[in-house]
Scaffold this motif. Structure first.
Motif, PDB file in Angstrom:
ATOM      1  N   VAL A  24      52.478  17.428 -33.711  1.00 11.34           N
ATOM      2  CA  VAL A  24      50.857  17.150 -33.607  1.00 11.34           C
ATOM      3  C   VAL A  24      50.146  18.421 -34.526  1.00 11.34           C
ATOM      4  N   GLN A  25      49.577  18.149 -35.371  1.00  4.71           N
ATOM      5  CA  GLN A  25      48.716  19.241 -36.223  1.00  4.71           C
ATOM      6  C   GLN A  25      47.214  19.581 -35.650  1.00  4.71           C
ATOM      7  N   GLY A  26      46.533  18.481 -35.044  1.00  4.21           N
ATOM      8  CA  GLY A  26      45.467  18.672 -34.407  1.00  4.21           C
ATOM      9  C   GLY A  26      45.023  17.862 -33.250  1.00  4.21           C
ATOM     10  N   VAL A  27      44.376  18.063 -32.244  1.00  3.59           N
ATOM     11  CA  VAL A  27      43.817  17.148 -31.197  1.00  3.59           C
ATOM     12  C   VAL A  27      42.562  17.065 -31.035  1.00  3.59           C
ATOM     13  N   GLN A  28      41.995  16.104 -30.714  1.00  5.73           N
ATOM     14  CA  GLN A  28      40.770  16.029 -30.173  1.00  5.73           C
ATOM     15  C   GLN A  28      40.670  15.624 -28.835  1.00  5.73           C
ATOM     16  N   TRP A  29      39.808  16.035 -27.975  1.00  7.82           N
ATOM     17  CA  TRP A  29      39.870  15.419 -26.514  1.00  7.82           C
ATOM     18  C   TRP A  29      38.433  15.637 -25.999  1.00  7.82           C
ATOM     19  N   ASP A  30      38.174  14.594 -25.212  1.00  9.38           N
ATOM     20  CA  ASP A  30      36.847  14.382 -24.689  1.00  9.38           C
ATOM     21  C   ASP A  30      36.713  13.493 -23.383  1.00  9.38           C
ATOM     22  N   GLU A  31      35.854  13.477 -22.736  1.00 12.95           N
ATOM     23  CA  GLU A  31      35.623  12.786 -21.284  1.00 12.95           C
ATOM     24  C   GLU A  31      34.705  11.700 -21.457  1.00 12.95           C
ATOM     25  N   ALA A  32      34.829  10.521 -20.461  1.00 10.10           N
ATOM     26  CA  ALA A  32      33.812   9.308 -20.669  1.00 10.10           C
ATOM     27  C   ALA A  32      33.707   9.002 -19.273  1.00 10.10           C
ATOM     28  N   HIS A  33      32.680   8.443 -19.011  1.00 17.13           N
ATOM     29  CA  HIS A  33      31.959   8.181 -17.774  1.00 17.13           C
ATOM     30  C   HIS A  33      32.250   6.667 -17.312  1.00 17.13           C
ATOM     31  N   SER A  34      32.844   6.535 -16.373  1.00 15.87           N
ATOM     32  CA  SER A  34      32.860   5.069 -15.792  1.00 15.87           C
ATOM     33  C   SER A  34      32.421   5.115 -14.540  1.00 15.87           C
ATOM     34  N   GLN A  35      32.099   3.526 -13.666  1.00  8.10           N
ATOM     35  CA  GLN A  35      31.482   3.427 -12.598  1.00  8.10           C
ATOM     36  C   GLN A  35      32.519   2.465 -11.617  1.00  8.10           C
ATOM     37  N   LEU A  36      32.670   2.743 -10.465  1.00  9.80           N
ATOM     38  CA  LEU A  36      33.320   1.853  -9.555  1.00  9.80           C
ATOM     39  C   LEU A  36      32.536   1.733  -8.352  1.00  9.80           C
ATOM     40  N   ARG A  37      32.902   0.342  -7.785  1.00 11.09           N
ATOM     41  CA  ARG A  37      32.232   0.101  -6.592  1.00 11.09           C
ATOM     42  C   ARG A  37      32.813   0.723  -5.251  1.00 11.09           C
ATOM     43  N   PRO A  38      32.237   0.881  -4.250  1.00 17.91           N
ATOM     44  CA  PRO A  38      30.575   0.984  -4.312  1.00 17.91           C
ATOM     45  C   PRO A  38      30.037   2.446  -4.708  1.00 17.91           C
ATOM     46  N   LYS A  39      29.424   2.433  -5.618  1.00 18.80           N
ATOM     47  CA  LYS A  39      28.543   3.599  -6.242  1.00 18.80           C
ATOM     48  C   LYS A  39      29.615   4.863  -6.362  1.00 18.80           C
ATOM     49  N   GLN A  40      30.754   4.836  -6.721  1.00 16.08           N
ATOM     50  CA  GLN A  40      31.638   5.743  -7.109  1.00 16.08           C
ATOM     51  C   GLN A  40      31.628   6.164  -8.708  1.00 16.08           C
ATOM     52  N   VAL A  41      31.795   7.100  -9.142  1.00 18.35           N
ATOM     53  CA  VAL A  41      32.083   7.736 -10.480  1.00 18.35           C
ATOM     54  C   VAL A  41      33.533   8.091 -10.691  1.00 18.35           C
ATOM     55  N   GLU A 176      35.230   9.416 -30.499  1.00 23.40           N
ATOM     56  CA  GLU A 176      34.108   8.494 -30.283  1.00 23.40           C
ATOM     57  C   GLU A 176      34.505   7.114 -30.572  1.00 23.40           C
ATOM     58  N   ARG A 177      35.449   6.801 -31.753  1.00 23.51           N
ATOM     59  CA  ARG A 177      35.918   5.754 -32.144  1.00 23.51           C
ATOM     60  C   ARG A 177      37.165   5.102 -30.972  1.00 23.51           C
ATOM     61  N   TRP A 178      37.803   6.026 -30.281  1.00 26.11           N
ATOM     62  CA  TRP A 178      38.551   5.388 -29.276  1.00 26.11           C
ATOM     63  C   TRP A 178      37.867   5.076 -28.099  1.00 26.11           C
ATOM     64  N   TYR A 179      36.866   5.698 -27.623  1.00 27.53           N
ATOM     65  CA  TYR A 179      36.187   5.472 -26.487  1.00 27.53           C
ATOM     66  C   TYR A 179      35.349   3.949 -26.718  1.00 27.53           C
ATOM     67  N   GLY A 180      35.260   3.638 -27.967  1.00 27.61           N
ATOM     68  CA  GLY A 180      34.569   2.601 -28.295  1.00 27.61           C
ATOM     69  C   GLY A 180      35.567   1.435 -28.099  1.00 27.61           C
ATOM     70  N   THR A 181      36.802   1.633 -28.689  1.00 32.86           N
ATOM     71  CA  THR A 181      37.746   0.493 -28.465  1.00 32.86           C
ATOM     72  C   THR A 181      38.084   0.266 -27.051  1.00 32.86           C
ATOM     73  N   LEU A 182      38.357   1.609 -26.233  1.00 33.46           N
ATOM     74  CA  LEU A 182      38.490   1.337 -24.829  1.00 33.46           C
ATOM     75  C   LEU A 182      37.568   0.604 -23.926  1.00 33.46           C
ATOM     76  N   ARG A 183      36.425   0.734 -24.348  1.00 35.17           N
ATOM     77  CA  ARG A 183      35.242   0.075 -23.518  1.00 35.17           C
ATOM     78  C   ARG A 183      35.406  -1.521 -23.811  1.00 35.17           C
ATOM     79  N   GLY A 184      36.030  -1.691 -25.181  1.00 39.36           N
ATOM     80  CA  GLY A 184      36.040  -3.140 -25.323  1.00 39.36           C
ATOM     81  C   GLY A 184      37.203  -3.762 -24.682  1.00 39.36           C
ATOM     82  N   LEU A 185      38.234  -2.875 -24.447  1.00 43.81           N
ATOM     83  CA  LEU A 185      39.372  -3.589 -24.027  1.00 43.81           C
ATOM     84  C   LEU A 185      39.343  -3.629 -22.312  1.00 43.81           C
TER      85      LEU A 185
END
Length: 254
Positions: A24-41, A176-185
């Motif tokens: 692997v030559q380069g790595v991008q990493w990031d975090e995304a926010h998601s919600q669970l019930r009841p009122k959990q993050v 950013e493109r991956w998280y868009g795909t993940l939210r769709g799946l």
């Protein structure tokens, strides 16, 4: 349809067993926010290999330095050499990176009087890390984007980008493109959705299942070689063909 929790855990086990010693030559990493019930993050932390679109690891937990360090440690454990890193402007990433790959530096004491200088962690010579910092207004809209090189120096970092064939610009578009795909799946990850998860275990399992299918089963348009479809696992060298869903389901996992 409901999915058994053992099948969801199977995707993570398969990833641990098969993803080892990658070039692997380069790595991008990031975090995304998601919600669970009841009122959990639940925060989803992801590391993605640039060029191949292969997802190296996915972790879950609070948005803290320890969680970021755990993600970086998993990336280092699955790569042959230290890759180039790109992230957003979260300050905890710098400390987490030094926590995992930092080198202990002991400064010499001048003279014989006084306390000995405390050792500290410094970046190794071959560490290249840059951030894309986005400034938002009160409404959450991006008004300014700046780029800064944290480790490696601007000139050396630019040379490394070109040498590793990772482009000319410091950017995090892959994540950013991956998280868009993940939210769709995964429905519970979508914004303004009513399909929230009640179980944290099932929520994590759904994400891992999609990560595994994305790597091995789903061809990526940008990786297509002529008329031949290509998956991220093919691009990174883990397989030589596109896996079918049947092949993935019947794969032996120990």
């Amino acid at each position: 349809s409901d999915v058994c929790s053992s099948d969801l855990h199977r995707a993570e086990v398969h990833h641990r067993q098969s993803v080892q010693a990658l070039d692997v030559q380069g790595v991008q990493w990031d975090e995304a926010h998601s919600q669970l019930r009841p009122k959990q993050v639940e925060w989803v932390h992801t590391a993605l290999a640039m060029g191949s679109w292969f997802l190296l690891w996915v972790d879950f937990g609070p948005r803290t330095q320890d969680t970021a360090a755990a993600l970086i440690a998993q990336v280092i454990a699955r790569t042959q050499a230290l890759p180039l890193f790109l992230t957003d402007g979260w300050k905890a990433y710098t400390a987490a990176l030094l926590q995992v790959v930092g080198v202990v530096y002991r400064r010499r004491r001048r003279g014989k009087v006084g306390r000995k200088p405390k050792p500290r962690l410094v970046a190794p010579k071959h560490l290249f890390y840059a951030q894309v910092v986005k400034v938002r207004d009160q409404a959450g809209h991006v008004v300014e984007v700046s780029r800064r090189v944290v480790f490696g120096g601007p000139r050396r970092f630019g040379k490394q980008l070109r040498f590793r064939q990772l482009g000319e610009t410091i950017q995090t578009a892959f994540m950013e493109r991956w998280y868009g795909t993940l939210r769709g799946l995964v429905a519970p990850l979508r914004r303004r959705t009513r399909c929230l998860s009640w179980s944290r275990t099932r929520h994590r399992g759904k994400v891992w299942l999609m990560v595994s299918l994305y790597n091995f089963v789903m061809p990526h348009k940008s990786l297509r070689q002529g008329r031949t479809p290509c998956t991220p696992a093919m691009a990174i060298g883990l397989t030589d063909h596109v896996w079918s869903y049947g092949e993935y389901v019947w794969l032996a996992v120990h």
